[in-house]
Design a protein around this motif. Sequence first.
Motif, PDB file in Angstrom:
ATOM      1  N   VAL A   1       0.901  -1.133  -0.050  1.00  0.00           N
ATOM      2  CA  VAL A   1       0.014   0.133   0.160  1.00  0.00           C
ATOM      3  C   VAL A   1       0.956   1.154   0.014  1.00  0.00           C
ATOM      4  O   VAL A   1       1.730   1.223   0.728  1.00  0.00           O
ATOM      5  CB  VAL A   1      -0.936   0.152   1.143  1.00  0.00           C
ATOM      6  N   ALA A   2       0.834   2.166  -0.859  1.00  0.00           N
ATOM      7  CA  ALA A   2       1.703   3.428  -1.130  1.00  0.00           C
ATOM      8  C   ALA A   2       0.672   4.648  -0.926  1.00  0.00           C
ATOM      9  O   ALA A   2      -0.349   4.546  -1.757  1.00  0.00           O
ATOM     10  CB  ALA A   2       2.317   3.332  -2.383  1.00  0.00           C
ATOM     11  N   LEU A   3       1.134   5.497  -0.230  1.00  0.00           N
ATOM     12  CA  LEU A   3       0.043   6.989  -0.234  1.00  0.00           C
ATOM     13  C   LEU A   3       1.418   7.821  -0.798  1.00  0.00           C
ATOM     14  O   LEU A   3       2.349   7.950  -0.374  1.00  0.00           O
ATOM     15  CB  LEU A   3      -0.106   7.196   1.320  1.00  0.00           C
ATOM     16  N   HIS A   4       0.828   8.538  -1.894  1.00  0.00           N
ATOM     17  CA  HIS A   4       1.542   9.522  -2.594  1.00  0.00           C
ATOM     18  C   HIS A   4       0.877  10.943  -2.537  1.00  0.00           C
ATOM     19  O   HIS A   4       0.094  11.095  -2.875  1.00  0.00           O
ATOM     20  CB  HIS A   4       1.379   8.968  -4.333  1.00  0.00           C
ATOM     21  N   ASP A   5       1.913  11.687  -1.729  1.00  0.00           N
ATOM     22  CA  ASP A   5       1.545  13.025  -1.335  1.00  0.00           C
ATOM     23  C   ASP A   5       0.314  13.447  -0.885  1.00  0.00           C
ATOM     24  O   ASP A   5      -0.615  14.312  -1.915  1.00  0.00           O
ATOM     25  CB  ASP A   5       2.036  13.712  -2.799  1.00  0.00           C
ATOM     26  N   VAL A   6      -0.424  12.607  -0.323  1.00  0.00           N
ATOM     27  CA  VAL A   6      -1.829  12.703   0.050  1.00  0.00           C
ATOM     28  C   VAL A   6      -1.800  13.774   1.438  1.00  0.00           C
ATOM     29  O   VAL A   6      -1.038  13.865   2.333  1.00  0.00           O
ATOM     30  CB  VAL A   6      -2.486  11.324   0.749  1.00  0.00           C
ATOM     31  N   SER A   7      -3.077  14.488   1.419  1.00  0.00           N
ATOM     32  CA  SER A   7      -3.273  15.323   2.420  1.00  0.00           C
ATOM     33  C   SER A   7      -4.726  15.744   2.501  1.00  0.00           C
ATOM     34  O   SER A   7      -5.507  15.348   1.705  1.00  0.00           O
ATOM     35  CB  SER A   7      -2.626  16.818   1.897  1.00  0.00           C
ATOM     36  N   LYS A   8      -4.948  16.216   3.588  1.00  0.00           N
ATOM     37  CA  LYS A   8      -6.403  16.657   3.832  1.00  0.00           C
ATOM     38  C   LYS A   8      -6.454  17.987   4.622  1.00  0.00           C
ATOM     39  O   LYS A   8      -5.647  18.337   5.454  1.00  0.00           O
ATOM     40  CB  LYS A   8      -7.010  15.443   4.861  1.00  0.00           C
ATOM     41  N   GLY A   9      -7.663  18.538   4.135  1.00  0.00           N
ATOM     42  CA  GLY A   9      -8.107  19.847   4.746  1.00  0.00           C
ATOM     43  C   GLY A   9      -7.456  20.908   3.969  1.00  0.00           C
ATOM     44  O   GLY A   9      -6.682  20.845   3.266  1.00  0.00           O
ATOM     45  N   ARG A  10      -7.985  22.346   4.415  1.00  0.00           N
ATOM     46  CA  ARG A  10      -7.473  23.166   3.657  1.00  0.00           C
ATOM     47  C   ARG A  10      -5.849  23.692   3.951  1.00  0.00           C
ATOM     48  O   ARG A  10      -5.617  23.625   5.232  1.00  0.00           O
ATOM     49  CB  ARG A  10      -8.226  24.518   3.920  1.00  0.00           C
ATOM     50  N   GLY A  11      -5.180  23.866   3.015  1.00  0.00           N
ATOM     51  CA  GLY A  11      -3.706  23.882   3.365  1.00  0.00           C
ATOM     52  C   GLY A  11      -2.989  22.499   4.143  1.00  0.00           C
ATOM     53  O   GLY A  11      -1.964  22.925   4.839  1.00  0.00           O
ATOM     54  N   GLY A  12      -3.600  21.325   4.227  1.00  0.00           N
ATOM     55  CA  GLY A  12      -3.224  20.257   4.938  1.00  0.00           C
ATOM     56  C   GLY A  12      -3.322  20.506   6.180  1.00  0.00           C
ATOM     57  O   GLY A  12      -2.515  20.003   7.050  1.00  0.00           O
ATOM     58  N   GLN A  13      -4.238  21.152   6.866  1.00  0.00           N
ATOM     59  CA  GLN A  13      -4.551  21.363   8.230  1.00  0.00           C
ATOM     60  C   GLN A  13      -4.523  20.001   8.750  1.00  0.00           C
ATOM     61  O   GLN A  13      -4.365  19.873   9.954  1.00  0.00           O
ATOM     62  CB  GLN A  13      -5.644  22.369   8.522  1.00  0.00           C
ATOM     63  N   SER A  14      -5.494  19.138   8.223  1.00  0.00           N
ATOM     64  CA  SER A  14      -5.963  17.969   9.037  1.00  0.00           C
ATOM     65  C   SER A  14      -4.839  16.858   8.845  1.00  0.00           C
ATOM     66  O   SER A  14      -4.648  16.061   9.629  1.00  0.00           O
ATOM     67  CB  SER A  14      -7.234  17.474   8.437  1.00  0.00           C
ATOM     68  N   LEU A  15      -4.199  17.081   7.644  1.00  0.00           N
ATOM     69  CA  LEU A  15      -2.932  16.055   7.184  1.00  0.00           C
ATOM     70  C   LEU A  15      -2.089  16.767   6.263  1.00  0.00           C
ATOM     71  O   LEU A  15      -2.643  16.816   5.177  1.00  0.00           O
ATOM     72  CB  LEU A  15      -3.307  14.826   6.782  1.00  0.00           C
ATOM     73  N   PRO A  16      -0.800  17.021   6.597  1.00  0.00           N
ATOM     74  CA  PRO A  16      -0.052  17.654   5.492  1.00  0.00           C
ATOM     75  C   PRO A  16       0.209  16.760   4.402  1.00  0.00           C
ATOM     76  O   PRO A  16       0.152  15.301   4.677  1.00  0.00           O
ATOM     77  CB  PRO A  16       1.284  18.142   6.464  1.00  0.00           C
ATOM     78  N   ALA A  17       0.828  16.951   3.444  1.00  0.00           N
ATOM     79  CA  ALA A  17       1.435  16.230   2.023  1.00  0.00           C
ATOM     80  C   ALA A  17       2.139  15.082   2.793  1.00  0.00           C
ATOM     81  O   ALA A  17       3.218  15.588   3.464  1.00  0.00           O
ATOM     82  CB  ALA A  17       1.943  16.945   1.272  1.00  0.00           C
ATOM     83  N   THR A  18       1.808  13.926   2.628  1.00  0.00           N
ATOM     84  CA  THR A  18       2.323  12.662   3.239  1.00  0.00           C
ATOM     85  C   THR A  18       2.712  11.675   2.038  1.00  0.00           C
ATOM     86  O   THR A  18       1.648  11.336   1.323  1.00  0.00           O
ATOM     87  CB  THR A  18       1.444  12.168   3.943  1.00  0.00           C
ATOM     88  N   SER A  19       3.728  11.116   1.968  1.00  0.00           N
ATOM     89  CA  SER A  19       4.124   9.894   1.291  1.00  0.00           C
ATOM     90  C   SER A  19       4.626   8.883   2.160  1.00  0.00           C
ATOM     91  O   SER A  19       5.573   9.044   2.688  1.00  0.00           O
ATOM     92  CB  SER A  19       5.078   9.945   0.173  1.00  0.00           C
ATOM     93  N   LEU A  20       4.195   7.628   2.064  1.00  0.00           N
ATOM     94  CA  LEU A  20       4.827   6.372   2.540  1.00  0.00           C
ATOM     95  C   LEU A  20       4.195   5.078   2.289  1.00  0.00           C
ATOM     96  O   LEU A  20       3.263   5.171   1.192  1.00  0.00           O
ATOM     97  CB  LEU A  20       4.338   6.572   4.266  1.00  0.00           C
ATOM     98  N   ASP A  21       4.778   3.956   2.509  1.00  0.00           N
ATOM     99  CA  ASP A  21       4.311   2.845   1.873  1.00  0.00           C
ATOM    100  C   ASP A  21       4.462   1.511   3.234  1.00  0.00           C
ATOM    101  O   ASP A  21       5.367   1.768   3.902  1.00  0.00           O
ATOM    102  CB  ASP A  21       4.746   2.355   0.769  1.00  0.00           C
ATOM    103  N   PHE A  22       3.500   0.725   3.048  1.00  0.00           N
ATOM    104  CA  PHE A  22       3.833  -0.251   3.937  1.00  0.00           C
ATOM    105  C   PHE A  22       3.538  -1.601   3.237  1.00  0.00           C
ATOM    106  O   PHE A  22       2.582  -1.818   2.237  1.00  0.00           O
ATOM    107  CB  PHE A  22       2.910  -0.241   5.225  1.00  0.00           C
ATOM    108  N   HIS A  23       4.095  -2.933   3.556  1.00  0.00           N
ATOM    109  CA  HIS A  23       3.815  -3.870   2.653  1.00  0.00           C
ATOM    110  C   HIS A  23       3.816  -5.056   3.352  1.00  0.00           C
ATOM    111  O   HIS A  23       4.434  -5.307   4.804  1.00  0.00           O
ATOM    112  CB  HIS A  23       5.028  -4.073   1.687  1.00  0.00           C
ATOM    113  N   THR A  24       3.438  -6.298   2.895  1.00  0.00           N
ATOM    114  CA  THR A  24       3.603  -7.672   3.555  1.00  0.00           C
ATOM    115  C   THR A  24       4.765  -8.228   4.054  1.00  0.00           C
ATOM    116  O   THR A  24       5.866  -7.914   3.447  1.00  0.00           O
ATOM    117  CB  THR A  24       2.995  -8.712   2.433  1.00  0.00           C
TER     118      THR A  24
END
Length: 237
Positions: free
Chosen positions: A3-26
Motif C-alpha cells: 500500500v502506497a500513499l503518494h503526497d496525500v493531504s487532507k483539509g485546507r492547506g493540509g491542516q488535517s494532514l500535511p502532504a504525506t508519502s509512505l508505503d507499507f507492505h506484506t
Amino acid sequence: MRVALHDVSKGRGGQSLPATSLDFHTGAVRFAIAETEQRPTVLGLIASGRMRPETGRVSIDGAPNARALRRAVALVDAPAVSDPHADIALAGVVGEELMFAGVGATPLHARRWLKNLGFAELASVPVGDVDPSVRVRILCELAILREGVRAIVLVSPDRHGGSPDGWWRIAAEFADRGYAMLVIVGGAAAVALERMRELGAVNATGPVEPLMLEPVADAAPAAASATEDTTENGAVR
C-alpha cells in the motif's frame, strides 16, 4: 501486497494532514509519527481507503482501488472511528466483531473465543480497563477474522499508556504471520521505540521506517468523516 500513499493531504492547506508519502507492505511493520489529536485517525482512514484525500492518491499493489483497499486493510482502534467504547465489556466487543466477521457471535461464542486466546478472565472487564498490549492483541486478532484482510493499520496504541515494546512486539508478530503492518504513533512513543531498537530490545521483520508529520500549531482541526457505515460502538467497517 504493498500500500502506497503518494503526497496525500487532507483539509485546507493540509491542516488535517500535511502532504504525506509512505508505503507499507506484506511481512513488514512500519511506524508513522502523527502528532495532534486528529491526524493519527485521518492518516489511518486514508491509508485504509476509508477517506478520500484532498490531494494525492493511494494505491494497492500499484493501482488506485479504494474498494480493494478497504477489503484488504483493517483499521484498528482509530479514535472516534473504530475504537470500542471504553465502558463496554470485552466480551461484548468480541461478540460484535465476531458478528461482522460472519462467525458465531453469541455471548458464549465470545467467551469461548477469548478463552482460546488465553484471556477468558477478561470477558467481563470493560475494554477501557484492559492492558494496552492485550487490547492490541485482541483487536488485531479480531480484525484478521474478516474475510480478505491482509493488512492492519493500528492507530495510536501509545495513547493507552504502558511501554511501547509490548504492542510493538505484537505488531511485529503479525508481520511475521504475513500481514502488512502500519502503526501510527506519537513522537514520544517513536523516540522510545528507536531507543529500544538501538538497545536490541525490540525488533521487526523487514524495514522499520519512521515518518514524521510536523504539527501545525495554529491550524483549526477539520472534521474527519468516514465513507463507510459505523456500528453502535463507532467502529468503521
